[in-house]
Scaffold this active site. Sequence first.
Site, mmCIF file in Angstrom:
data_model
loop_
_atom_site.group_PDB
_atom_site.id
_atom_site.type_symbol
_atom_site.label_atom_id
_atom_site.label_comp_id
_atom_site.label_asym_id
_atom_site.label_seq_id
_atom_site.Cartn_x
_atom_site.Cartn_y
_atom_site.Cartn_z
ATOM 1 C CG ASP A 200 -2.267 0.605 0.979
ATOM 2 O OD1 ASP A 200 -2.306 1.846 0.862
ATOM 3 O OD2 ASP A 200 -3.288 -0.113 0.905
ATOM 4 C CG HIS B 276 -5.373 3.708 1.541
ATOM 5 N ND1 HIS B 276 -4.997 2.465 1.101
ATOM 6 C CD2 HIS B 276 -6.690 3.820 1.249
ATOM 7 C CE1 HIS B 276 -6.031 1.846 0.568
ATOM 8 N NE2 HIS B 276 -7.079 2.648 0.645
ATOM 9 C CB SER C 46 -9.491 0.367 0.165
ATOM 10 O OG SER C 46 -8.742 0.865 -0.896
#
Length: 440
Positions: free
Chosen positions: A89, A123, A284
Site C-alpha cells: 500500500d 491509507h 479497499s
Amino acid sequence: MTGLKKDRQSMVSRFSRRVRRSAPSPRRYRRRVAGTCSVLGAVAILSVGLTPGAAAADVQPKQWYLSAMKAEEMWKASTGKGVKVAVVDTGVNPDTPSLKGQVLTDEVPKEVSYKATEDYDGHGTSMAELIAGTGADGTLRGLAPDAKIVPYRVALTGLDKAEMQKAPHLAKVIRAIADSDVKIINMSFGGKIDLPDVREAMKYAHDKGKLMFAGTGNDAMETEFTGFPAAYPYVVGVAASDESGVVGEFSQHGNYVDLAAPGLDVPTWCDKTFRSYCTGEGTSMASAIASASAALVWSAHPDWTANQVLASLIDTAGRDWARDDPSTYLGYGLIRPRKVLENKDFNPGPADTDPLAKENFRGVVDESGKPVAASPSPSTEPSKGTETSDGDDQGDRASATASETDTSGNTTLWVALGAAAAALVIGGGAFAVIRSRRGA
C-alpha cells in the site's frame, strides 16, 4: 524514461486513491429480488468518501461490521495468531496505538523496503489496522487482532515524481513476499493496465502458496473498466457492501468479482497526520476485511493450504443462488468466516484444487462471455488485461440475499443478491436489488 520502465510508472500512477471529504451518496440500486431474508454475518486505493468523524478514542462503536460478523464469537475460536499478512500500500505507520507491536518491520526484504514504515497518505496504516489492529486506547480493532502485518510501500497516486521513482515496483514486491513466510497479501489499490511482469509475479506468488486479495475498484458509477490486480488470475477480487448487505454502486462489477465484504461506513484514518478517524467507503476496506477473515480461518487451520482457506470462504459465503452461478456484483457471496470457524470438522476440499480454477482459466469476460480487451500499454509487449485504479467512489448498493436465515437475529452480516428480484428487509428498511449472472 522509455520502454518497460516507463510503462511501469504509468501503471503504478493509476493505483489511485480518490478520496472525497463529502458524505456518502444516499442512492441505492432499487430493483426487486424475490424473497425476504435477514442480513448475514456479512477504498482506492479504493476508499471513496470520507466523512470527518471520531477522535481515535471514539472509533470502535463505528465498527459496525465487528458485531454484524459476530467477531467476539469468532475470537473464541481464532484471533489470527500465527498468520502474517503483507499490506502492499502507501506504507504502514507502526507507531499508532492500534499497531504498536503488530508490524514486523524487520521482515521486509531490504531490496523492497524503501520507506515501508512511512505512510504518506494514511491509507496503508488504515488497512493494517482493519486487519490486525489491537484497538488500544479505543482505536480501530482489527478483525484478526493477533495476526501480524508486514508493510510495503509501492508507488500509488499521491507520491511526487521523485518518490515514485524510488518506490519498489509492484512485481518485485510481490515476488519478495512470495519468497517469505507471509501467508496473505492484501492489495487495496488498482489500475487500468495489465503488465506482463506483474501478472507473472501474481502467478509466482500463487505457486508459492500465497492467498491474495484486492479491491475490485470504485469507479462503477463513472466508467466501465476492469481493475487490476483484482482481475489477475489467482487474485481474489473483493466488492464492497454496507451494513444491510447492499453492494456499493461505486463497487466495480464483472466476472472478476469473487467475494464481497464490508466496505461502506467503515472508519479509517482521515489523513497522514493520524489525529482522527473518518468514516469512508470503498473496496479497499472490503479487501482488508476479507484478508482478515482469511487470517482467522488460516490461524484456526494452520495445516490448510491457500486453496483450502479460499474454498472454505467461498463455500460459506452468504448467497441465495447456486454456488456454480456466481454474481457479477457479489461473486460467490458475502464473506462469513464465522461459518467456517464454528464447524471444527469443516471439510475444505482437496489441498491442491484451486476453487477459482474456472475463472482463472477463462480470464475476464463481458456479459456475453467474450474476452475483455485490455487498456493499451506503452510497453512493446501487448497485454491482455487492464489495471484498474481502485479509486474511492461513493455509491449505491445492490443488496444480496442470504442463502439461509441466521437464527441469532438481525446482526448476521451479509445478504447477497437474489436470482430474479427480492426485497430485503433489515431493521425496518427495505432494500432491493438485481443480480446479474457472470455467464458461461
